[in-house]
Design an enzyme around this catalytic site. Structure first.
Site, short mmCIF file in Angstrom:
data_model
loop_
_atom_site.label_atom_id
_atom_site.label_comp_id
_atom_site.label_asym_id
_atom_site.label_seq_id
_atom_site.Cartn_x
_atom_site.Cartn_y
_atom_site.Cartn_z
N CYS B 39 0.85 -1.19 -0.03
CA CYS B 39 0.07 -0.02 0.01
C CYS B 39 0.94 1.14 -0.08
O CYS B 39 0.39 2.28 -0.17
CB CYS B 39 -1.01 -0.01 1.20
N ASP B 41 2.95 2.49 2.67
CA ASP B 41 3.16 3.17 3.85
C ASP B 41 3.27 1.84 4.88
O ASP B 41 2.59 0.96 5.13
CB ASP B 41 2.24 3.76 4.54
N CYS B 113 -5.03 6.84 4.75
CA CYS B 113 -4.12 6.11 4.12
C CYS B 113 -2.78 6.37 4.87
O CYS B 113 -2.27 5.38 5.12
CB CYS B 113 -3.73 5.91 2.86
#
Ligand SMILES: Cc1ncc(COP(=O)(O)O)c(C=O)c1O
Lengths: 398, 140
Positions: B39, B41, B113
């Site tokens: 993703c 991160d 996020c």
């Protein structure tokens, strides 16, 4: 601090001479090209002149040049326009996995409307295999759309051969030449294309002006209906200033392109050669079949938005295919299509050069970039592999 | 490819430029790991805990390592600042919103996020607590 713009694939500055050519058409020669009076005729002459310059530059006829409001609009017109006009002949469309969104999204939208879509894969360097196009063509195929060169990784597609295959199979062939027009010479006869999209702001012209070349025997419907401007394919009073700017920009490219591309290739080659010396830096795209001004890399264990912003803090403007910088929060579909893992695509950086870049700019980037990479790697928990547990558990007190 | 202007606050850029409490920690008492490289991160928070005279468990030292965007790095840096010197109970109360507010806000798209730093901190504290329980078990 030095400022270096290396994002010419995103957009370019308007050339001063282009701006000068455009100026009179805002407040002095402001006529509507449809008007019979002298103001109208001034506008009409300017429009015809630009149309002629564009036609001449790609070996087309004047009446095959349709000005649009952008490159995206040209792509949409080509794809939706051909699909609608030929829907009783067939419903099958072929494209590739690395097209610009302005091609992929209309294709996917048409699929929802009942058309059939084949999206061809590319190899690791981003090349579409012409024989795969041939295999994919069916009796009901109406359109093939494969881009001339990719905007992210710069890979130049075998357009001539794909064009020949489409011609032999009597299928319309569209190519998005937004990134190549003004960089690589284009001859629509040699390339066997029926439709070709371009955009002014990628070649030192203004934003918001595009053009679709439409071979005069192509069956196509307009997207915008109205007063039948642009041969009925794009109604609305023409953006004369923008179109004049486009014409001037194309005219200038003619003289400048050969030497400029030689220079940019030289600078770009140095850039690539030096950047891939950075540990765990990789080149994306093809080593030879690539746009003269494009360099695209991925750096292991760091994320592209951070890299881009750190470069920006140091005066360098570039771009990335990382999910973190996209509105969709998805990694670049192009980088995934050439086989990068998402975590690798996140670490991507595109440097695209243009005519105002110098050897000193490249030197500056080569000085700044390794430091930014090193800084972010210091911050990253990943050092040796993506499974950082190995160098991790030892830290826990036992 | 996407074009990015600077959607970040000055405070975010300050932390991105000069991250606080950056690095690994040897012999950490607790480690929090959140995120996933897929993703984009990944955060690690390391804490060292010691008891105060009053018998409170204080976060004496804290460090972070982050793979991710500007927001991910800045929130990691900020959470370490917020947690340092606090009791673990106080630190457990630090929320994602506290972190974002202390940075004068984050772009809306980054709120979900990349705002994982508070989660990483909580994970580190939980890790510390479970380690402690284990070692007590051993003593018994
Ligand atoms: C390959 C390609 N196609 C289409 C476009 C869209 O052009 P425009 O920005 O003029 O809509 C771009 C540029 O953004 C591009 O690079």
């Amino acid at each position: 601090m030095r400022k270096v713009y290396m994002d010419y694939a995103a957009t370019t500055p308007v050339d001063d001479r282009v701006l000068e050519a455009m100026k009179p058409f805002f407040s002095k020669k402001y006529g509507n090209a449809s008007s019979m009076h002298s103001y109208g005729q001034d506008a009409k002459n300017a429009l015809d002149n630009s149309r002629h310059i564009l036609a001449d530059s790609i070996n087309a006829k004047n009446n095959e040049i349709v000005f649009t409001g952008s490159g995206s609009e040209a792509d949409n017109l080509a794809i939706k326009g051909v699909a609608f006009a030929n829907r009783f002949k067939g419903k099958h469309i072929i494209t590739s996995s690395i097209e610009h969104h302005a091609v992929l999204e209309p294709c996917e939208w048409l699929e929802k409307q009942g058309f059939d879509l084949t999206i061809l894969p590319v190899d690791k360097s981003g090349l579409v295999d012409p024989s795969a196009v041939e295999t994919a063509i069916r009796k009901d195929t109406i359109l093939v759309s494969i881009m001339h060169a990719n905007n992210e990784i710069g890979t130049i597609e075998p357009i001539d051969e794909i064009g020949r295959i489409c011609k032999e199979n009597d299928v319309y062939f569209h190519t998005d030449a937004v990134q190549t027009f003004g960089k690589i010479s284009i001859d629509i006869e040699k390339m066997n294309v029926d439709l070709l999209s371009t955009s002014a702001h990628k070649l030192y012209g203004p934003k918001g002006v595009g053009c679709l070349y439409v071979r005069d025997d192509v069956k196509i419907e307009p997207l915008i209906h109205g007063g039948k401007h642009e041969f009925g394919l794009r109604s609305s009073t023409e953006n004369i200033a923008g179109i004049v700017g486009f014409g001037k920009a194309v005219e200038l490219r003619k003289g400048e392109m050969p030497t400029e591309m030689r220079n940019l290739t030289k600078l770009r080659t140095i850039l690539i050669k030096e950047v891939i010396k950075i540990e765990d830096a990789h080149l994306n795209g093809h080593s030879e079949l690539r746009l003269p001004n494009n360099a695209n890399f991925w750096f292991k264990f760091i994320e592209g938005e951070s890299l881009m912003m750190d470069l920006s803090l140091n005066g360098v403007s570039a771009s990335t295919g990382s999910a973190c910088s996209s509105k969709s929060l998805k990694a670049s579909h192009v980088l995934l299509a050439i086989g990068l893992k998402p975590e690798e695509a996140h670490g991507s950086l595109r440097l695209s050069l243009g005519k105002y870049n110098t050897a000193e700019d490249v030197e500056y980037v080569l000085n700044v970039l390794p430091k930014s990479v090193e800084k972010l790697r210091k911050i990253s928990p990943f050092k040796r592999d993506w499974n950082s547990e190995n160098n991790f558990e030892k830290n826990i007190r036992t | 490819m996407r074009d990015v202007t600077c959607p970040y606050s000055k405070e975010v850029m300050n932390h991105f430029r000069n991250p606080h409490n950056l690095g690994e920690m040897n012999e950490a008492d607790g480690i929090g790991k959140v995120g996933n490289p897929l993703c984009g991160d990944v955060m690690r928070i390391y804490i060292k805990v010691s008891e105060s005279e009053k018998g409170e468990e204080i976060i004496k030292d804290i460090k972070f390592q982050t793979f991710g965007c500007v927001a991910a790095i800045a929130t990691s840096s900020m959470v370490t600042e917020l947690a340092k010197g606090k009791t673990i109970d106080e630190a457990m109360k630090i929320t994602r919103n506290n972190v974002a507010d202390s940075l004068d806000g984050l772009p809306p798209i980054k709120m979900h996020c990349s705002n994982l730093a508070a989660d990483a901190l909580h994970a580190a504290i939980k890790d510390y607590k479970s380690k402690k329980l284990q070692s007590e078990d051993v003593v018994i």
